[in-house]
Design a protein around this motif. Structure first.
Motif, mmCIF file in Angstrom:
data_model
loop_
_atom_site.group_PDB
_atom_site.id
_atom_site.type_symbol
_atom_site.label_atom_id
_atom_site.label_comp_id
_atom_site.label_asym_id
_atom_site.label_seq_id
_atom_site.Cartn_x
_atom_site.Cartn_y
_atom_site.Cartn_z
ATOM 1 N N CYS A 8 -9.723 -0.828 -10.506
ATOM 2 C CA CYS A 8 -10.103 -1.855 -9.539
ATOM 3 C C CYS A 8 -10.750 -3.029 -10.271
ATOM 4 O O CYS A 8 -11.608 -2.830 -11.138
ATOM 5 N N GLU A 18 -3.190 6.944 -4.559
ATOM 6 C CA GLU A 18 -3.374 5.984 -3.476
ATOM 7 C C GLU A 18 -3.356 4.610 -4.118
ATOM 8 O O GLU A 18 -4.170 4.304 -4.984
ATOM 9 N N CYS A 67 -5.288 0.105 -2.367
ATOM 10 C CA CYS A 67 -6.473 0.413 -1.574
ATOM 11 C C CYS A 67 -7.707 -0.259 -2.164
ATOM 12 O O CYS A 67 -7.627 -1.002 -3.135
ATOM 13 N N LEU A 68 -8.863 0.036 -1.578
ATOM 14 C CA LEU A 68 -10.147 -0.474 -2.044
ATOM 15 C C LEU A 68 -10.122 -1.996 -2.134
ATOM 16 O O LEU A 68 -10.512 -2.592 -3.132
ATOM 17 N N TYR A 73 0.857 -1.188 0.000
ATOM 18 C CA TYR A 73 0.000 0.000 0.000
ATOM 19 C C TYR A 73 0.890 1.234 0.000
ATOM 20 O O TYR A 73 1.888 1.296 0.696
ATOM 21 N N GLN A 128 -11.134 9.686 0.973
ATOM 22 C CA GLN A 128 -11.701 9.132 2.211
ATOM 23 C C GLN A 128 -13.188 8.833 2.050
ATOM 24 O O GLN A 128 -13.684 7.807 2.534
ATOM 25 N N LYS A 161 -13.514 5.642 -0.067
ATOM 26 C CA LYS A 161 -13.299 4.433 0.729
ATOM 27 C C LYS A 161 -14.523 4.108 1.581
ATOM 28 O O LYS A 161 -14.928 2.946 1.707
ATOM 29 N N ARG A 162 -15.120 5.147 2.170
ATOM 30 C CA ARG A 162 -16.278 4.925 3.046
ATOM 31 C C ARG A 162 -17.462 4.350 2.275
ATOM 32 O O ARG A 162 -18.071 3.358 2.706
ATOM 33 N N THR A 179 -17.400 2.850 -0.637
ATOM 34 C CA THR A 179 -17.046 1.524 -1.156
ATOM 35 C C THR A 179 -17.228 0.464 -0.085
ATOM 36 O O THR A 179 -17.752 -0.627 -0.338
ATOM 37 N N SER A 180 -16.817 0.783 1.149
ATOM 38 C CA SER A 180 -16.965 -0.154 2.255
ATOM 39 C C SER A 180 -18.430 -0.400 2.587
ATOM 40 O O SER A 180 -18.844 -1.530 2.818
#
Length: 235
Positions: free
Chosen positions: A158, A66, A69-70, A20, A103, A106-107, A109-110
């Motif tokens: 991705c 970045e 990630c993901l 990462y 950020q 990421k939120r 996606t989660s």
């Protein structure tokens, strides 16, 4: 209001490691006169470098990488996020995007357990709403912040898919090597929202039929309200 569609394209990138990494011009970037840059480095989905030439007294632009990630199992082990934020009127907006857009991505996606056009659009909208809230708070002490803005061009790799999202008049271009001839073809991946383009002017005029000054020809250049050449719309 943000509207329009994201472009998504198949990409020939595959994860190469489980490392990462985070890169931006604010964290370890090097300067040579008015040139700010980061040398080429190996990341999950290939090699990346960054460079920007400072045009104003204060560097208004930001770029961000970045990698690693993901990480969602159904999307493949790792992804890469690349952002280019072309600020104007000051650095506040581009810096805010640099600190918050990824950020939010990421939120969302989660929460949804997937990366998608809708997730990227939500991340853009949440970032814009956050900056508008900041402008509202700072307006009494710093009214000039209302005139600060930024383009926002993002690529997300991705699961073997490249998503490209653009707000403003930046452009993403893919270089594709032609093995038979050895030449490199430039393939445009995003569309600019620049009022020098007639279809963009027509769209703005249709959205603001009661404002005869929404698009103004100034010094032989079309501008929104006579000030800037682009307006926001995600595509």
């Amino acid at each position: 209001m943000l509207s329009g569609l994201m472009n998504f394209l198949r990409a020939c990138f595959r994860p190469k490691s489980d490392q990462y990494s985070h890169t931006s011009l604010d964290t370890g970037g090097r300067q040579d006169g008015l040139l700010w840059y980061k040398d080429t480095g190996q990341h999950v989905n290939g090699e990346f470098s960054m460079a920007v030439v400072q045009a104003n007294n204060l560097l208004e632009d930001q770029s961000q990488l970045e990698s690693g990630c993901l990480s969602l199992n159904e999307l493949g082990p790792y992804g890469t996020f690349v952002g280019v934020y072309d600020g104007h009127g000051g650095p506040e907006t581009s810096r805010f995007i640099n600190e918050h857009l990824f950020q939010h991505l990421k939120r969302f996606t989660s929460e949804q357990q997937t990366i998608s056009v809708d997730v990227i659009r939500k991340a853009y909208q949440a970032t814009e709403e956050g900056f508008l809230s900041l402008v509202t708070k700072q307006w009494p002490m710093k009214p000039q912040i209302a005139a600060v803005g930024s383009c926002c061009l993002v690529g997300v790799i991705c699961g073997g898919t490249l998503y490209v999202a653009n707000l403003g008049d930046s452009r993403a271009v893919l270089g594709r090597a032609v093995k038979a001839t050895g030449e490199v073809l430039a393939i445009q991946l995003s569309a600019e929202h620049n009022v020098c383009i007639e279809s963009v002017r027509q769209e703005l005029q249709s959205l603001h039929p009661d404002d005869s000054q929404i698009v103004v020809l100034k010094h032989n250049v079309w501008r929104v309200k006579g000030l800037i050449q682009f307006y926001k719309r995600i595509s």
